[in-house]
Design a protein around this motif. Structure first.
Motif, PDB file in Angstrom:
ATOM      1  N   UNK A  21      63.607  37.891  41.130  1.00 27.61           N
ATOM      2  CA  UNK A  21      62.696  38.143  42.245  1.00 27.61           C
ATOM      3  C   UNK A  21      61.819  39.328  41.980  1.00 27.61           C
ATOM      4  N   UNK A  22      62.399  40.387  41.402  1.00 29.82           N
ATOM      5  CA  UNK A  22      61.620  41.591  41.083  1.00 29.82           C
ATOM      6  C   UNK A  22      60.586  41.290  40.021  1.00 29.82           C
ATOM      7  N   UNK A  23      60.998  40.514  39.020  1.00 32.78           N
ATOM      8  CA  UNK A  23      60.077  40.164  37.949  1.00 32.78           C
ATOM      9  C   UNK A  23      58.903  39.365  38.479  1.00 32.78           C
ATOM     10  N   UNK A  24      59.210  38.414  39.364  1.00 32.57           N
ATOM     11  CA  UNK A  24      58.142  37.603  39.941  1.00 32.57           C
ATOM     12  C   UNK A  24      57.162  38.450  40.713  1.00 32.57           C
ATOM     13  N   UNK A  25      57.680  39.396  41.460  1.00 31.56           N
ATOM     14  CA  UNK A  25      56.819  40.256  42.254  1.00 31.56           C
ATOM     15  C   UNK A  25      55.908  41.085  41.365  1.00 31.56           C
ATOM     16  N   UNK A  26      56.478  41.607  40.251  1.00 31.05           N
ATOM     17  CA  UNK A  26      55.697  42.453  39.353  1.00 31.05           C
ATOM     18  C   UNK A  26      54.624  41.647  38.627  1.00 31.05           C
ATOM     19  N   UNK A  27      54.936  40.379  38.320  1.00 33.53           N
ATOM     20  CA  UNK A  27      54.027  39.573  37.522  1.00 33.53           C
ATOM     21  C   UNK A  27      53.222  38.583  38.363  1.00 33.53           C
ATOM     22  N   UNK A  28      53.225  38.743  39.658  1.00 34.01           N
ATOM     23  CA  UNK A  28      52.526  37.784  40.508  1.00 34.01           C
ATOM     24  C   UNK A  28      51.023  38.047  40.516  1.00 34.01           C
ATOM     25  N   UNK A  29      50.278  36.966  40.745  1.00 34.79           N
ATOM     26  CA  UNK A  29      48.823  37.026  40.783  1.00 34.79           C
ATOM     27  C   UNK A  29      48.343  36.234  41.997  1.00 34.79           C
ATOM     28  N   UNK A  30      47.394  36.796  42.720  1.00 32.73           N
ATOM     29  CA  UNK A  30      46.706  36.039  43.758  1.00 32.73           C
ATOM     30  C   UNK A  30      45.448  35.460  43.132  1.00 32.73           C
ATOM     31  N   UNK A  31      45.321  34.154  43.169  1.00 32.27           N
ATOM     32  CA  UNK A  31      44.099  33.515  42.672  1.00 32.27           C
ATOM     33  C   UNK A  31      43.349  32.958  43.874  1.00 32.27           C
ATOM     34  N   UNK A  32      42.054  33.199  43.908  1.00 31.01           N
ATOM     35  CA  UNK A  32      41.250  32.822  45.075  1.00 31.01           C
ATOM     36  C   UNK A  32      39.997  32.079  44.628  1.00 31.01           C
ATOM     37  N   UNK A  33      39.679  31.042  45.381  1.00 28.22           N
ATOM     38  CA  UNK A  33      38.473  30.250  45.125  1.00 28.22           C
ATOM     39  C   UNK A  33      37.518  30.439  46.299  1.00 28.22           C
ATOM     40  N   UNK A  34      36.283  30.824  45.988  1.00 27.80           N
ATOM     41  CA  UNK A  34      35.267  31.079  47.000  1.00 27.80           C
ATOM     42  C   UNK A  34      34.034  30.239  46.688  1.00 27.80           C
ATOM     43  N   UNK A  35      33.486  29.622  47.737  1.00 24.67           N
ATOM     44  CA  UNK A  35      32.243  28.863  47.573  1.00 24.67           C
ATOM     45  C   UNK A  35      31.189  29.461  48.491  1.00 24.67           C
ATOM     46  N   UNK A  36      30.017  29.746  47.931  1.00 20.11           N
ATOM     47  CA  UNK A  36      28.918  30.344  48.690  1.00 20.11           C
ATOM     48  C   UNK A  36      27.688  29.442  48.656  1.00 20.11           C
ATOM     49  N   UNK A  37      26.938  29.473  49.756  1.00 20.28           N
ATOM     50  CA  UNK A  37      25.728  28.654  49.879  1.00 20.28           C
ATOM     51  C   UNK A  37      24.535  29.573  50.127  1.00 20.28           C
ATOM     52  N   UNK A  38      23.472  29.352  49.367  1.00 19.01           N
ATOM     53  CA  UNK A  38      22.206  30.078  49.566  1.00 19.01           C
ATOM     54  C   UNK A  38      21.113  29.034  49.774  1.00 19.01           C
ATOM     55  N   UNK A  39      20.353  29.192  50.848  1.00 21.73           N
ATOM     56  CA  UNK A  39      19.276  28.245  51.163  1.00 21.73           C
ATOM     57  C   UNK A  39      17.940  28.981  51.086  1.00 21.73           C
ATOM     58  N   UNK A  40      17.116  28.593  50.131  1.00 27.54           N
ATOM     59  CA  UNK A  40      15.749  29.122  49.997  1.00 27.54           C
ATOM     60  C   UNK A  40      14.840  28.290  50.895  1.00 27.54           C
ATOM     61  N   UNK A  41      14.388  28.879  52.004  1.00 25.02           N
ATOM     62  CA  UNK A  41      13.585  28.135  52.973  1.00 25.02           C
ATOM     63  C   UNK A  41      12.087  28.274  52.745  1.00 25.02           C
ATOM     64  N   UNK A  42      11.707  28.898  51.655  1.00 20.22           N
ATOM     65  CA  UNK A  42      10.283  29.014  51.349  1.00 20.22           C
ATOM     66  C   UNK A  42       9.701  30.343  51.774  1.00 20.22           C
TER      67      UNK A  42
END
Length: 312
Positions: A21-42
């Motif tokens: 459990x300690x090893x897992x905690x030390x070696x844990x990683x949070x991986x996150x996926x983010x999607x962003x939208x940009x709209x060029x309206x002219x």
């Protein structure tokens, strides 16, 4: 005798589980996926008072990012994905080096750095700028930034993007972890010193003052002619701010910031004014997705992360 052996077996099993459990905690990683939208309206080019020319924008552009955040906070990686997920993405890295008991410097693979120093009287120096915060926020930031080396808490602190370090923090200035505003924490005032890139040794210096209501909600930020932010509406879904920002002597931005109370995603409807060409560019930008998972071993490569997150 058999009873003693059974007891020892249970103890050994517990020690093994705790060790893993300690090893897992030390070696844990949070991986996150983010999607962003940009709209060029002219944009509209104003030829004179009553005449303007409209040029159609490029429309919607979607960008996707993956962040890898280790428990130890030693090196954070951000990947900018291509539409074809099998193509190698751009990779950006962030890490830190503690100088002493009062300061820490964060670095990026793009070659930039940002130094944070915790001074007396609840003052925090960010490169050439100084922020005064209340005692609760000072103690929180000192623990998170100086002790835990959390660059994400630094980014959240500086999310309005006043200083010359805005580009340094841009890739991390997203909702990576559903972080909510804490109304106990307040910035009182700030003094910003931005370089004038038209000259070698001159700077633009301006002061910012913050005002909050009785519940601790930010009402406005007054920054002379450089940055102003004011709450204009609040309902069950959004808190809405109007923001006026001077980019340089030739350009400025006017934005409406919609803070979603449920998703905690920010949406911006804005325009950029280019004074030299009398042109106004209109845009919309918002975050459309956030997915996070915990991984209990270091990812070997980006393809492993994509498969782990089940991104298609």
């Amino acid at each position: 005798m058999r009873k003693i052996i059974n007891i020892l077996s249970v103890i050994s099993l517990l020690l093994f589980v705790c060790s893993n459990g300690t090893k897992k905690n030390e070696d844990s990683y949070v991986v996150a996926f983010v999607k962003e939208v940009y709209v060029d309206e002219g944009n509209y080019m104003h030829n004179d008072i009553d005449d303007s020319t409209y040029i159609k924008g490029d429309g919607e552009r979607i960008e996707s990012f993956i962040g890898v955040f280790p428990e130890k906070q030693d090196t954070i990686s951000v990947y900018k994905l291509n539409q074809n997920l099998s193509e190698k993405p751009e990779k950006f890295s962030f890490w830190s080096k503690k100088k002493n008991n009062h300061s820490i410097t964060f670095y990026t693979s793009m070659g930039d750095d940002i130094k944070i120093t915790f001074s007396d009287l609840n003052n925090i120096f960010v490169n050439n700028d100084v922020y005064q915060v209340n005692k609760e926020y000072y103690n929180f930031l000192k623990q998170k930034i100086l002790i835990e080396k959390s660059v994400l808490d630094l980014v959240f602190f500086l999310k309005d993007g006043y200083g010359d370090y805005e580009e340094f923090l841009k890739l991390l200035n997203k909702n990576w972890r559903n972080q909510k505003e804490d109304n106990r924490f307040k910035i009182i005032k700030a003094k910003i010193k931005n370089k004038n890139y038209q000259t070698d040794n001159q700077y633009f210096t301006y002061d910012l003052t913050y005002k909050y209501n009785m519940n601790g909600l930010l009402e406005n930020v007054l920054g002379e002619n450089s940055f102003n932010k004011k709450i204009i509406d609040e309902n069950n879904k959004y808190i809405v701010y109007a923001i006026n920002r001077s980019i340089n002597e030739r350009a400025s931005e006017n934005e409406y910031l919609y803070q979603n109370k449920k998703t905690l995603f920010d949406s911006i409807v804005g325009n950029r004014v280019q004074n030299s060409t009398a042109t106004v560019y209109y845009y919309i930008k918002y975050q459309s997705q956030l997915q996070t998972k915990i991984k209990y071993n270091k990812p070997k490569n980006i393809q492993e992360i994509i498969e782990f997150l089940k991104i298609h």
